[in-house]
Every structure is written in structure tokens, then in C-alpha cells.
Design a protein around this motif. Structure first.
Motif, PDB file in Angstrom:
ATOM      1  N   PRO A 128       0.620  -0.412  -0.411  1.00 37.61           N
ATOM      2  CA  PRO A 128      -0.078   0.215  -0.115  1.00 37.61           C
ATOM      3  C   PRO A 128       0.929   0.957   0.224  1.00 37.61           C
ATOM      4  O   PRO A 128       1.724   1.240   0.467  1.00 37.61           O
ATOM      5  CB  PRO A 128      -0.416  -0.264   1.399  1.00 37.61           C
ATOM      6  N   ARG A 129       0.915   2.502  -0.537  1.00 41.28           N
ATOM      7  CA  ARG A 129       1.077   3.209  -0.960  1.00 41.28           C
ATOM      8  C   ARG A 129       2.389   3.382  -1.121  1.00 41.28           C
ATOM      9  O   ARG A 129       3.772   4.263  -1.114  1.00 41.28           O
ATOM     10  CB  ARG A 129       1.363   4.049   0.717  1.00 41.28           C
ATOM     11  N   SER A 130       3.257   2.294  -2.127  1.00 41.54           N
ATOM     12  CA  SER A 130       3.867   2.369  -2.349  1.00 41.54           C
ATOM     13  C   SER A 130       3.791   2.302  -4.117  1.00 41.54           C
ATOM     14  O   SER A 130       3.745   1.115  -4.580  1.00 41.54           O
ATOM     15  CB  SER A 130       5.404   1.317  -2.144  1.00 41.54           C
ATOM     16  N   THR A 131       4.364   3.197  -4.578  1.00 43.98           N
ATOM     17  CA  THR A 131       4.744   2.204  -6.198  1.00 43.98           C
ATOM     18  C   THR A 131       5.916   1.641  -6.845  1.00 43.98           C
ATOM     19  O   THR A 131       6.389   1.358  -7.993  1.00 43.98           O
ATOM     20  CB  THR A 131       4.851   4.165  -7.308  1.00 43.98           C
ATOM     21  N   LEU A 132       6.175   1.657  -5.802  1.00 46.65           N
ATOM     22  CA  LEU A 132       7.802   1.655  -6.392  1.00 46.65           C
ATOM     23  C   LEU A 132       8.437   0.345  -5.907  1.00 46.65           C
ATOM     24  O   LEU A 132       9.634  -0.932  -6.572  1.00 46.65           O
ATOM     25  CB  LEU A 132       9.078   2.634  -5.745  1.00 46.65           C
ATOM     26  N   PHE A 133       7.814  -0.471  -5.220  1.00 44.08           N
ATOM     27  CA  PHE A 133       8.022  -2.002  -4.196  1.00 44.08           C
ATOM     28  C   PHE A 133       7.451  -2.767  -4.782  1.00 44.08           C
ATOM     29  O   PHE A 133       5.132  -2.069  -4.369  1.00 44.08           O
ATOM     30  CB  PHE A 133       7.948  -1.385  -3.251  1.00 44.08           C
ATOM     31  N   HIS A 134       7.382  -4.547  -4.870  1.00 40.60           N
ATOM     32  CA  HIS A 134       6.221  -4.783  -5.164  1.00 40.60           C
ATOM     33  C   HIS A 134       7.587  -6.180  -4.949  1.00 40.60           C
ATOM     34  O   HIS A 134       8.065  -6.478  -4.540  1.00 40.60           O
ATOM     35  CB  HIS A 134       5.763  -4.934  -6.333  1.00 40.60           C
ATOM     36  N   VAL A 135       6.190  -7.246  -4.708  1.00 47.11           N
ATOM     37  CA  VAL A 135       7.220  -8.703  -4.310  1.00 47.11           C
ATOM     38  C   VAL A 135       6.562  -9.883  -5.441  1.00 47.11           C
ATOM     39  O   VAL A 135       5.449  -9.746  -5.259  1.00 47.11           O
ATOM     40  CB  VAL A 135       6.541  -9.074  -3.112  1.00 47.11           C
ATOM     41  N   ASP A 136       6.883 -10.568  -6.055  1.00 48.58           N
ATOM     42  CA  ASP A 136       6.545 -11.835  -6.632  1.00 48.58           C
ATOM     43  C   ASP A 136       7.148 -12.837  -6.235  1.00 48.58           C
ATOM     44  O   ASP A 136       7.208 -13.641  -5.613  1.00 48.58           O
ATOM     45  CB  ASP A 136       7.545 -11.369  -8.140  1.00 48.58           C
ATOM     46  N   LEU A 137       5.596 -13.326  -6.006  1.00 47.79           N
ATOM     47  CA  LEU A 137       5.207 -14.963  -5.811  1.00 47.79           C
ATOM     48  C   LEU A 137       5.237 -15.774  -6.723  1.00 47.79           C
ATOM     49  O   LEU A 137       4.285 -15.690  -7.222  1.00 47.79           O
ATOM     50  CB  LEU A 137       4.661 -14.987  -3.868  1.00 47.79           C
ATOM     51  N   LYS A 138       5.879 -17.092  -6.738  1.00 46.80           N
ATOM     52  CA  LYS A 138       6.008 -18.126  -7.322  1.00 46.80           C
ATOM     53  C   LYS A 138       5.492 -19.075  -6.441  1.00 46.80           C
ATOM     54  O   LYS A 138       6.803 -20.032  -6.017  1.00 46.80           O
ATOM     55  CB  LYS A 138       7.118 -17.690  -9.104  1.00 46.80           C
TER      56      LYS A 138
END
Length: 111
Positions: A16-26
Motif C-alpha cells: 500500500p502507498r508504494s509504487t516502487l516496491f512489489h513482491v513476486d511470489l511464484k
């Protein structure tokens, strides 16, 4: 998330509130996925100790899947980390050694 699990796919989580950080789960489904699990390394993410995919496994997976973005990511990784012997060996095992060396040459590195 349940669909990704059932289909042995992946899901991206955005903070939330972050356009720069995400996590990919595979979810693991093939030899390459299980190799990444075996090669995982202890690390830290946002102050939380966790297991991370090794640099070698990230590079090889990106070379195997091979989108334009994946190749750009490999260039950035190689510029930052260089080409290790482990990376070369793993690339040979998965049939992407020539791709690795080609990208290394583009960024001015020896393979």
C-alpha cells in the motif's frame, strides 16, 4: 493467490502507498523452480530476515524465460554483480550459456 497456487503460477503483491516496491511470489512447478529453492540464500527484506533467490538463479531464470524486460534486468544485474563461475555453470545446465555470454559482451564483461 489461490488461483496461482492451483495453477502453479505466480502472483504479484503491491505494498500500500508504494509504487516502487512489489513482491513476486511464484509457486514451484519445474526443474528450474526447484533449483531456485535449493539455491536460495539468507537475506533481509525491509528489515525482515528471509530466504531470497540467488543472483545466479535469477539470471538463469530470466535468460530461460527471455522477455525483453528480462534481458534488460540481466544487463543490470551483470553490471552490478558481474559474471560468476556458478552463474556460468548454471547457465550451461539450463541451455542459456550463449545468451549469458552475449549479454555479458554487450555490457563489456567477459564470460
Amino acid at each position: 493467490m489461490e488461483d496461482a497456487y492451483r495453477e502453479r503460477g505466480w502472483v504479484t503483491l503491491f505494498l500500500p502507498r508504494s509504487t516502487l516496491f512489489h513482491v513476486d511470489l511464484k509457486f514451484a512447478k519445474d526443474r528450474l523452480d526447484y533449483e531456485a529453492l535449493r539455491g536460495r540464500v539468507k537475506g533481509e527484506l525491509m528489515g525482515v530476515k528471509c530466504w531470497l533467490e540467488s543472483v545466479e538463479d535469477v539470471v538463469v531464470a530470466k535468460l530461460v524465460y527471455g522477455s525483453g524486460q528480462d534481458e534488460e534486468d540481466v544487463m543490470a544485474i551483470l553490471l552490478n554483480k558481474g559474471v560468476s563461475e556458478g552463474m556460468k555453470q548454471k547457465a550451461k545446465e539450463f541451455g542459456v550459456y550463449s545468451k549469458l555470454c552475449g549479454i555479458a559482451e554487450i555490457v563489456g564483461l567477459r564470460c
